[in-house]
Structures are given as C-alpha cells and as structure tokens.
Design a protein around this motif. Sequence first.
Motif, PDB file in Angstrom:
ATOM      1  N   GLU A  16       0.863  -1.174   0.000  1.00  0.00           N
ATOM      2  CA  GLU A  16       0.000   0.000   0.000  1.00  0.00           C
ATOM      3  C   GLU A  16       0.909   1.236   0.000  1.00  0.00           C
ATOM      4  O   GLU A  16       2.085   1.153   0.352  1.00  0.00           O
ATOM      5  N   ALA A  17       0.361   2.368  -0.384  1.00  0.00           N
ATOM      6  CA  ALA A  17       1.155   3.593  -0.420  1.00  0.00           C
ATOM      7  C   ALA A  17       1.743   3.873   0.961  1.00  0.00           C
ATOM      8  O   ALA A  17       1.029   3.876   1.963  1.00  0.00           O
ATOM      9  N   GLY A  18       3.048   4.056   1.013  1.00  0.00           N
ATOM     10  CA  GLY A  18       3.745   4.369   2.255  1.00  0.00           C
ATOM     11  C   GLY A  18       3.975   3.167   3.163  1.00  0.00           C
ATOM     12  O   GLY A  18       4.477   3.332   4.270  1.00  0.00           O
ATOM     13  N   GLU A  19       3.622   1.983   2.746  1.00  0.00           N
ATOM     14  CA  GLU A  19       3.795   0.771   3.563  1.00  0.00           C
ATOM     15  C   GLU A  19       4.981  -0.049   3.053  1.00  0.00           C
ATOM     16  O   GLU A  19       5.477   0.173   1.957  1.00  0.00           O
ATOM     17  N   ASN A  20       5.399  -1.014   3.854  1.00  0.00           N
ATOM     18  CA  ASN A  20       6.477  -1.908   3.451  1.00  0.00           C
ATOM     19  C   ASN A  20       5.988  -2.874   2.382  1.00  0.00           C
ATOM     20  O   ASN A  20       4.845  -3.316   2.405  1.00  0.00           O
TER      21      ASN A  20
END
Length: 54
Positions: free
Chosen positions: A18-22
């Motif tokens: 997801e956006a900004g996730e690992n």
Amino acid sequence: MDSAYDYITVYYSRYTAEAGENMETEYIKIDKKYSRQNAKIVITGFEPTEPITV
C-alpha cells in the motif's frame, strides 16, 4: 530442459504494498502440470494456486 522430466512446475512471486507501507512478497506455486513437450506456457491468472514458504 531436462528430458528426464515429463512436466514443468511453475512458481512465481508477487510483490505488493500500500502507499507508504512496506513491500510484501508472496510466493506461489501453480497447481497445474505443464507438458515439457509443449514449449509454450500461458499463465492467465485463473489457474489454481497454492501459497508456498521459502
């Protein structure tokens, strides 16, 4: 290809995040035998699969 085998087993990995996730990696085995005699393997995404651990 090794002529001692009649079939090919296909494995693949898929990376998602997801956006900004690992980023996460999923490893998958396609539950279908592909004949070694047929040089063309087509993956549609609708084949039965099973997750595997590496």
